[in-house]
Write a protein that holds these residues in place. Sequence first.
Motif, PDB file in Angstrom:
ATOM      1  N   TYR A 597       0.805  -1.225   0.000  1.00  0.00           N
ATOM      2  CA  TYR A 597       0.000   0.000   0.000  1.00  0.00           C
ATOM      3  C   TYR A 597       0.831   1.265   0.000  1.00  0.00           C
ATOM      4  CZ  TYR A 597       0.844   0.815   4.997  1.00  0.00           C
ATOM      5  OH  TYR A 597       1.420   1.069   6.209  1.00  0.00           O
ATOM      6  N   TRP A 598       2.083   1.179   0.470  1.00  0.00           N
ATOM      7  CA  TRP A 598       2.931   2.380   0.487  1.00  0.00           C
ATOM      8  C   TRP A 598       3.385   2.772  -0.922  1.00  0.00           C
ATOM      9  CZ3 TRP A 598       3.977  -1.990   3.461  1.00  0.00           C
ATOM     10  CH2 TRP A 598       4.744  -2.978   2.828  1.00  0.00           C
ATOM     11  N   SER A 599       3.233   1.872  -1.897  1.00  0.00           N
ATOM     12  CA  SER A 599       3.666   2.192  -3.256  1.00  0.00           C
ATOM     13  C   SER A 599       2.525   2.220  -4.264  1.00  0.00           C
ATOM     14  CB  SER A 599       4.722   1.174  -3.729  1.00  0.00           C
ATOM     15  OG  SER A 599       4.190  -0.139  -3.713  1.00  0.00           O
ATOM     16  N   VAL A 600       1.497   1.395  -4.082  1.00  0.00           N
ATOM     17  CA  VAL A 600       0.404   1.340  -5.059  1.00  0.00           C
ATOM     18  C   VAL A 600      -0.913   1.862  -4.498  1.00  0.00           C
ATOM     19  CG1 VAL A 600       1.457  -0.613  -6.226  1.00  0.00           C
ATOM     20  CG2 VAL A 600      -0.282  -1.043  -4.485  1.00  0.00           C
ATOM     21  N   GLY A 601      -0.946   2.174  -3.208  1.00  0.00           N
ATOM     22  CA  GLY A 601      -2.179   2.663  -2.602  1.00  0.00           C
ATOM     23  C   GLY A 601      -3.100   1.530  -2.197  1.00  0.00           C
ATOM     24  N   LEU A 602      -4.273   1.888  -1.758  1.00  0.00           N
ATOM     25  CA  LEU A 602      -5.272   0.909  -1.326  1.00  0.00           C
ATOM     26  C   LEU A 602      -6.315   0.778  -2.434  1.00  0.00           C
ATOM     27  CD1 LEU A 602      -5.692   2.117   2.366  1.00  0.00           C
ATOM     28  CD2 LEU A 602      -4.249   0.260   1.517  1.00  0.00           C
TER      29      LEU A 602
END
Length: 819
Positions: A597-602
């Motif tokens: 989630y820190w790179s592609v989001g939720l």
Amino acid sequence: MMGARRIAGRILGLLPSISSQTYVKTSLFITIILLSISVRLNNLPLGYYLGEFDPWWHYRCAEYIMNNGIEGFLQWVDTMSWYPYGRNAAASTPIGLPLAAVALHSFLNVIGVSISLMDVTVLFPPFVSVIAVIAVFFIGRELSGSDWVGLLAMLFLATNGSFIDRSHLGFFKHECLGVPLIALSSYFYFKSVKARSIYEVYAYSLLSGLVLGYLCITWTAYVYMVGLIALFSTLLAPFVDRETINRLMVAYSITIGIAILIAIQLPRPGESAVYSVYYIAVLVGFIAIIAMNLLKRVERSLTLPLLIGFSALVLSTMILLINTNMFSSLMGKLLAVINPAARFEQPIVESVAEHKMGTWYYLFSDHGFLLILFAIGIVSSLLYGDTISRVFVISAGLSSLYFANMMVRIGLVFSPFSSLIAALGCSSLINYSYPIFSESVRLGRKVASTRRIGLWSLLLSTILVLYMGFHGINTGIGVYGFSRTGREGLSHMEGEGAASLPTSSLAIQYSFPDWIETVTWLRYCTPPGSVILSWWDYGYWITALGERPTLIDNATINSTQVATVGRILMSNDTIAIPLLKKYNISYIVIFSTLPGYWSVGLQGDESKWLWMAAIGYDLRPVNGSYDWIYRLDYTKGGYADINLTSKMQDVTLFSGYDLRYYPKNAAPLPRGDSVLTRLMVNAYLQALKEIITPRYSAYNIALNPLPKGIEISTSPFYELVFLSPSNGFVSVYKVNYNMSYEEETISLFSPEGIVSKNASSFYNMPLVSGVDMILEIEKLAMDEGEAQVDNASRILRANVSMVVKVNGEINKTYPVSLG
């Protein structure tokens, strides 16, 4: 020697001559067609796949038609979809698109081009879209009398972002064929009305009817095209002479008659083409044309009384038909288009992105300053041009603009008409601003005096035209270095993952093969016939590629079953296990981007659970929004688990990560005892341990210790059997019904229970074979823990005793909370 020159000169004299202007126009025509195809192949580097989700179902339909014929398709009930009831394919799917692909595949193979059906369906959209681009050229030329207007219309449609989004490589869906059919039908009908010879009227009306009929069996948006023809004919009738009205009556009758005759031959649309509320527009068109024809035959003094009489008769007939429920089958859909606010109360409709109401923001994002040229085109058409062209531009332009704001998916019908009318506006602007190449300026049939404004006007117009093309391409596919930031600002292909399968439907143009790995594992590592449960977004992939039956898919044709799946995922085992057993679920598939989630989001189920709760428990919006569902903690009437969400964010994997993009509780998870949360968080922890930590440790990236304190047990009913090895985004759990709770661990998970619906005295909830669980409610008290949401109580305190009977005998009684 001189004789040879004479012979060569005579031969050259026999060859057709081509003027430089014709050469330039032809070159531009071909160039725009090649441009149209090339921008729609932009997603090829991501992989040669069908795009999005629905195309996989349409491919299965085409494959079934190829193997079993049209008759077989009409009788096909697909048992792999909507288990255990199946899906009637012909009644729920217009046959036009898959039939066209099968016909093209057969034709290519007959002429010696060996190509698979999959290749045809992948390549079909970008090449068929050229039909629409060519059609607007001829409409533009017919409206203005100028090839340049047609070329501008071609350029604007070829580079239109919305149209690129629905006609790129692999987007084998109704729209990729529907828009070309709308453009063709519009051209043929317009030609039939303007034709001077009755034979031309017959010919063009016949072509228009055939194209419109095929549109009826291809895309549900045929109702717009039928309505446009009725609207155009109704508005035109009062302003033309008797001879034109006679041609109009012939053209209207042939076009609509042939179209409806084709439509009623197949289950979709079938009789609804006649018995739906949309057919009222057809009747109104007939009555208007006949009435105007009669009124032009009588004396002027009798015109008003006859008009009043006709109006009263039409109104009375409509009221009678509506009261007899003859036009009730699609009334709800029509009201949803006319009044989009009515859809806010239907979470299953609001959960589908393309069913949402369009906004001016998205309209301007898609079309940009093309809307300004569109407005200029409307005004110039009102001031100049013949009556038929003027009425066509007004009716087509304003009606498509209106519907573009009613529903995102219907907004696509605006693209060909916006491009066409913007081309008229651009031509008028250029001609008016810079008439330096001619002695006079031609606007419609009028000639304006010569004006020499200067090169700045020409430069401005040129920049405007080039900007239109650039903006459309940037909106559709994104141009390196010019893409906008933020998910809402991404191009269509960047934001929606034009090749959704290789990107795992993430809004990032990068390969994420997690879903490819998952469907491959399902296909080869699970027993045939194993029933798979997942949220509806992934149903088509599991069925088409995993070859396993699913409960729900992207068609969302059974709202009750969608609600059941939502209830299973959002409930604890007490409610979920009996429902899972009822549908004989073998595996549960969860898609979550928590591991990255820190790179592609939720972008996975952790962001979709709001709709699972809303649909599963038939929740309603508060002040026009469903946000209360995940903004309120479950102890206060919502469905979120704020405490668990805080813990998850406190133990982020990367040291120093300050959660700027995801502030505290910005994207809360559902309550910790729900099936979805337990399976999702467990897969997240496994992904950290097995995939994420080893990957980043190899690059000496500073990591926090593995998170502790958020372990959530999935025992005893759910066993993690697969985790996608690339990123851990997709997990598969096997459901084990041959397990029971130990006495020491029997629990309903909630420390303080809630009851959100009326409770009866007894609940009989069999969890596993041989074990009956009976909940007896001793007392209900509403004085503690009560939350007010939209003036409604969402919390009830309940004291419950749980009696566990094994083989009919009481084993033990537990004081628990009902949750």
